[in-house]
Design a protein around this motif. Sequence first.
Motif, mmCIF file in Angstrom:
data_model
loop_
_atom_site.group_PDB
_atom_site.id
_atom_site.type_symbol
_atom_site.label_atom_id
_atom_site.label_comp_id
_atom_site.label_asym_id
_atom_site.label_seq_id
_atom_site.Cartn_x
_atom_site.Cartn_y
_atom_site.Cartn_z
ATOM 1 N N GLU A 151 23.939 -0.631 19.788
ATOM 2 C CA GLU A 151 22.876 -1.250 19.003
ATOM 3 C C GLU A 151 21.652 -1.548 19.866
ATOM 4 N N ALA A 152 21.900 -1.996 21.093
ATOM 5 C CA ALA A 152 20.789 -2.268 22.011
ATOM 6 C C ALA A 152 20.049 -0.986 22.361
ATOM 7 N N GLY A 153 20.815 0.082 22.642
ATOM 8 C CA GLY A 153 20.184 1.343 22.996
ATOM 9 C C GLY A 153 19.339 1.912 21.868
ATOM 10 N N VAL A 154 19.853 1.860 20.642
ATOM 11 C CA VAL A 154 19.118 2.381 19.491
ATOM 12 C C VAL A 154 17.814 1.618 19.297
ATOM 13 N N ARG A 155 17.826 0.332 19.562
ATOM 14 C CA ARG A 155 16.630 -0.481 19.367
ATOM 15 C C ARG A 155 15.560 -0.237 20.435
ATOM 16 N N LEU A 156 15.908 0.527 21.469
ATOM 17 C CA LEU A 156 14.909 0.923 22.460
ATOM 18 C C LEU A 156 14.203 2.229 22.090
ATOM 19 N N LEU A 157 14.671 2.904 21.038
ATOM 20 C CA LEU A 157 14.137 4.219 20.694
ATOM 21 C C LEU A 157 12.635 4.252 20.420
ATOM 22 N N PRO A 158 12.025 3.200 19.846
ATOM 23 C CA PRO A 158 10.566 3.285 19.645
ATOM 24 C C PRO A 158 9.797 3.621 20.912
ATOM 25 N N ALA A 159 10.267 3.150 22.068
ATOM 26 C CA ALA A 159 9.567 3.450 23.328
ATOM 27 C C ALA A 159 9.632 4.935 23.643
ATOM 28 N N SER A 160 10.825 5.532 23.542
ATOM 29 C CA SER A 160 10.959 6.953 23.888
ATOM 30 C C SER A 160 10.262 7.832 22.863
ATOM 31 N N LEU A 161 10.320 7.473 21.582
ATOM 32 C CA LEU A 161 9.648 8.272 20.561
ATOM 33 C C LEU A 161 8.134 8.245 20.759
ATOM 34 N N GLY A 162 7.582 7.056 21.013
ATOM 35 C CA GLY A 162 6.146 6.962 21.263
ATOM 36 C C GLY A 162 5.730 7.763 22.476
ATOM 37 N N LEU A 163 6.542 7.706 23.523
ATOM 38 C CA LEU A 163 6.227 8.424 24.764
ATOM 39 C C LEU A 163 6.233 9.935 24.541
ATOM 40 N N VAL A 164 7.253 10.444 23.860
ATOM 41 C CA VAL A 164 7.371 11.892 23.657
ATOM 42 C C VAL A 164 6.214 12.411 22.809
ATOM 43 N N VAL A 165 5.887 11.704 21.730
ATOM 44 C CA VAL A 165 4.823 12.162 20.836
ATOM 45 C C VAL A 165 3.489 12.241 21.560
#
Length: 518
Positions: free
Chosen positions: A313-327
């Motif tokens: 659950e903690a890892g999934v909640r960090l996804l906005p950072a990686s998605l923003g970075l990749v885009v």
Amino acid sequence: MSSPAAIRPDAEAAPSPDPRRWIVLAILSGSLLLISMDTTILNVAFPSLVSDLQPGSVEQLWIIDVYALALSGLLVTAGALGDRFGRKRMLLTGFAVFALASLLAVFATEAWHVIGARALLGVGGAAIMPSTLSILRHVFTDAKERAFAYAVWAAVFGGGMALGPVVGGLLVEDFGWQSAFLLNLPVAALVIALGAWFLPESHAPRSGRWDWWGVGQSVVGMLALAGGIKQLGKSGFADPLPWALLVLAAVALTVFVRRQLRLESPLLQVRLFTNRSFSIAAVSIFLGMVGMGAVLFLVTQWFQYGQGYTPLEAGVRLLPASLGLVVTSMVTPALMQRFPIRHVLGLGLLVMTAGLALPWTVQQFAPIGYPAVAVALAVLGMGVGVATTVASVTLMAATPAHEVGGAAAVEETCYELGAALGVALLGSLATALYRANLPALSLDGATAETVRGSVGEAAHVAQGLGGEAGRSLLETVSAAYTTAITPAFLIGALLTLGAAVIAWVWVPRDLRPTENAH
């Protein structure tokens, strides 16, 4: 420092494009994804590992730190070795070491087994990372395509750091902490097989003997620097050990730099730093990783200990950072074609500043929750994607082709040490504020001191107490920690704001590395 208005192209005409270049990019991206994930995947696997192997407090520190120490200490040497003996050979050797180390970790039954395996993983990672950028520089001869390849590199590296806790949480919950290492084996085998077939070999021929003295000085200096930074975060500013390590680092690296300046064929061409564009790009990557590294560490702690989320659950909640970075990493090369470099780099750093400052700003008006943190992570990731992509392209474009291994080592050292410094400095600040925010505790002296040590230790105490007492203690420490982390983020915002000002003032107005790359 020199301040060329544009980066000068090589005198010789660019060779025709390598027909395998996109396959090479895919192989190297898979390589880098694995290495970058390994820097953070243990964050969520660590509680399970501690429960199983029961390492002491010192052993726990070594398990966490030894990977980054080995990696940071050997990057300069590995980059020079790849230039001299072959980048493809270095990368494949690194993956063989990485696979062996992962296998040793999977079968570890004692804490020191894991420490040794993690050290070997760092050695393998050091061999791999400079080779990825050096090979990209060799196969992508068109400046625009090369800028896109570097953007993919930056996106994969940053995204992998944020994706590590997600993958780690998914694996650890079902298969135990060993799965975090087991994942490396099939990926390493696939990269070795495909790399042996598709990757081209390249060298940067150097005259003269191998500089063993320089190797020793750089390894000692970088190990002491990384160790001092990490120890500063663990023991605080009052402990003399981190300062002794930092003094040793300053002495060793000063001697190293003076020696390299005298040699005809240096291990690292330190004169690269006299190029203003190169230096500002390196500083931008470093400061970007200070903020990103601190946020990933502190927010992961907050999710698991302050909010009670599972590792997944903690890892999934960090996804906005990686998605923003990749885009944003993918769109940045187009921005670099249309706008001056200093504008794009400054914009990325300002967006990072906004993402870092947002949690503290929200907290001034209302209690902070996940929605505000998710927006902050996304904004931070977008800023990191823009800033590190521009900086990576600029840094590599400002480097002569025969020095690309050393430049790659500098870039990756900025990534590693920046993240470590963020955890050390901003993590230490958050810990101090957490202790200051704790009210008087109705616990015995030793237990109260344990609770004040860290939010992780406090969560374990609360779990041991159980019942209403445990829930009450957890709510207290969670509130104290929540209040503590946002000022640390604000300090990170001030650093990136300073970097934005430097980029705006000092980057040459007409610099266009995508047009003038070597």
